[in-house]
Enzyme design. Structure first.
Site, PDB file in Angstrom:
ATOM      1  N   ASN A  87      29.033  11.341 -25.461  1.00 10.59           N
ATOM      2  CA  ASN A  87      28.185  10.176 -25.675  1.00 10.59           C
ATOM      3  C   ASN A  87      28.546   8.992 -24.788  1.00 10.59           C
ATOM      4  OD1 ASN A  87      26.480   8.184 -27.345  1.00 10.59           O
ATOM      5  ND2 ASN A  87      28.560   7.421 -27.693  1.00 10.59           N
ATOM      6  N   TYR A 154      22.503   4.593 -12.795  1.00  8.99           N
ATOM      7  CA  TYR A 154      22.309   5.175 -14.132  1.00  8.99           C
ATOM      8  C   TYR A 154      21.306   6.328 -14.074  1.00  8.99           C
ATOM      9  CZ  TYR A 154      21.707   5.288 -19.219  1.00  8.99           C
ATOM     10  OH  TYR A 154      21.674   5.665 -20.541  1.00  8.99           O
ATOM     11  N   LYS A 158      22.368  10.273 -15.004  1.00 10.17           N
ATOM     12  CA  LYS A 158      21.740  10.959 -16.131  1.00 10.17           C
ATOM     13  C   LYS A 158      20.899  12.141 -15.667  1.00 10.17           C
ATOM     14  CE  LYS A 158      23.512   8.680 -19.531  1.00 10.17           C
ATOM     15  NZ  LYS A 158      24.464   9.362 -20.449  1.00 10.17           N
ATOM     16  N   THR A 191      21.379  -1.450 -29.471  1.00  8.24           N
ATOM     17  CA  THR A 191      22.805  -1.346 -29.208  1.00  8.24           C
ATOM     18  C   THR A 191      23.236  -2.408 -28.204  1.00  8.24           C
ATOM     19  OG1 THR A 191      22.456   0.188 -27.377  1.00  8.24           O
ATOM     20  CG2 THR A 191      22.740   1.157 -29.577  1.00  8.24           C
TER      21      THR A 191
END
Length: 251
Positions: A87, A154, A158, A191
């Site tokens: 994670n 990013y 990913k 978050t």
């Protein structure tokens, strides 16, 4: 007996996954750079089902030795199933190519991509002769599937995580064994990562107003809801090796 290994457990999705797994009587080993009151409370209240290891997964030289120690602990416990949730990740640096800091690029690639690849490789190597079914979930992102201005690092990491998952899943399928490797795309959650995104400079991140709107319009899911979906997936569903699962299909 079942065990789990979860990275990035000090907050957000990682913490919620760890909490729910312990509530399912699964022994959880959590990895993160630091602890906090929430993690300490989970350690205290889990009746021995949760333990924490402080580890900085951007320090790649330490991962193999760390994971070998973790594997020894798992082998000694002799679980029949091990859940692994990779994670830990970071959205930074948010900036255009040509303005990026090289150290920031390296750190993000190490955490987002190299760490889960090394963890997965070491686990499958060290536990190869153990009677344990290994279920690996690589947490990915919708950013893996579409370009976003300012997110070249990013997006790239990913996307690479998705391909790593698909190839590793294919390999496991071809062994006719019981191990599973999948990815999980959690969507947009409320978050600290979203806070980081909203604080970016508009020149660096052209879509910032869209992400500001996600917060003001209540479009962000709670990490606890997403964690329930992920845990329900790995505990209750027949997983397909190499598949990228999306939270919208599960909630």
């Amino acid at each position: 007996m079942e065990m789990a290994l979860v990275t990035g457990v000090s907050k957000g999705l990682g913490f919620q996954i760890s909490k729910i797994l312990t509530e399912q009587n699964i022994e959880v080993i959590g990895l993160s750079r630091s602890t906090n009151e929430k993690v300490q409370s989970l350690i205290t209240n889990s009746k021995g089902r949760y333990s924490h290891i402080s580890a900085d997964l951007t320090h790649l030289d330490d991962i193999e030795s760390l994971m070998k120690r973790v594997c020894e602990r798992i082998a000694d416990a002799k679980p029949h199933k091990l859940y692994v949730v990779n994670n830990a990740s970071m959205v930074e640096p948010i900036e255009r190519v040509g303005f990026l800091d090289h150290h920031a690029i390296q750190k993000a690639v190490q955490l987002n991509l190299l760490a889960p690849m090394l963890i997965n490789n070491t686990l499958l190597k060290e536990l190869r002769n153990e009677a344990v079914e290994v279920i690996i979930v690589n947490v990915t992102s919708g950013a893996a599937e579409r370009p976003i201005h300012g997110w070249s690092v990013y997006n790239a990491t990913k996307a690479a995580v998705n391909m790593h998952t698909e190839v590793a899943g294919l390999e496991q399928e071809n062994t006719n064994g019981s191990n599973k490797i999948v990815a999980f795309s959690p969507g947009i959650m409320d978050t600290e990562m979203q806070g980081t995104i909203r604080s970016a400079e508009e020149d660096a991140f052209a879509d910032i107003n869209t992400f500001l709107g996600f917060k003001t319009n209540g479009k962000l899911r709670q990490p606890s809801d997403v964690a329930k979906a992920l845990v329900g997936l790995i505990l209750n569903e027949q997983l397909q090796n190499g598949k990228i699962y999306h939270v919208d299909e599960l909630i």
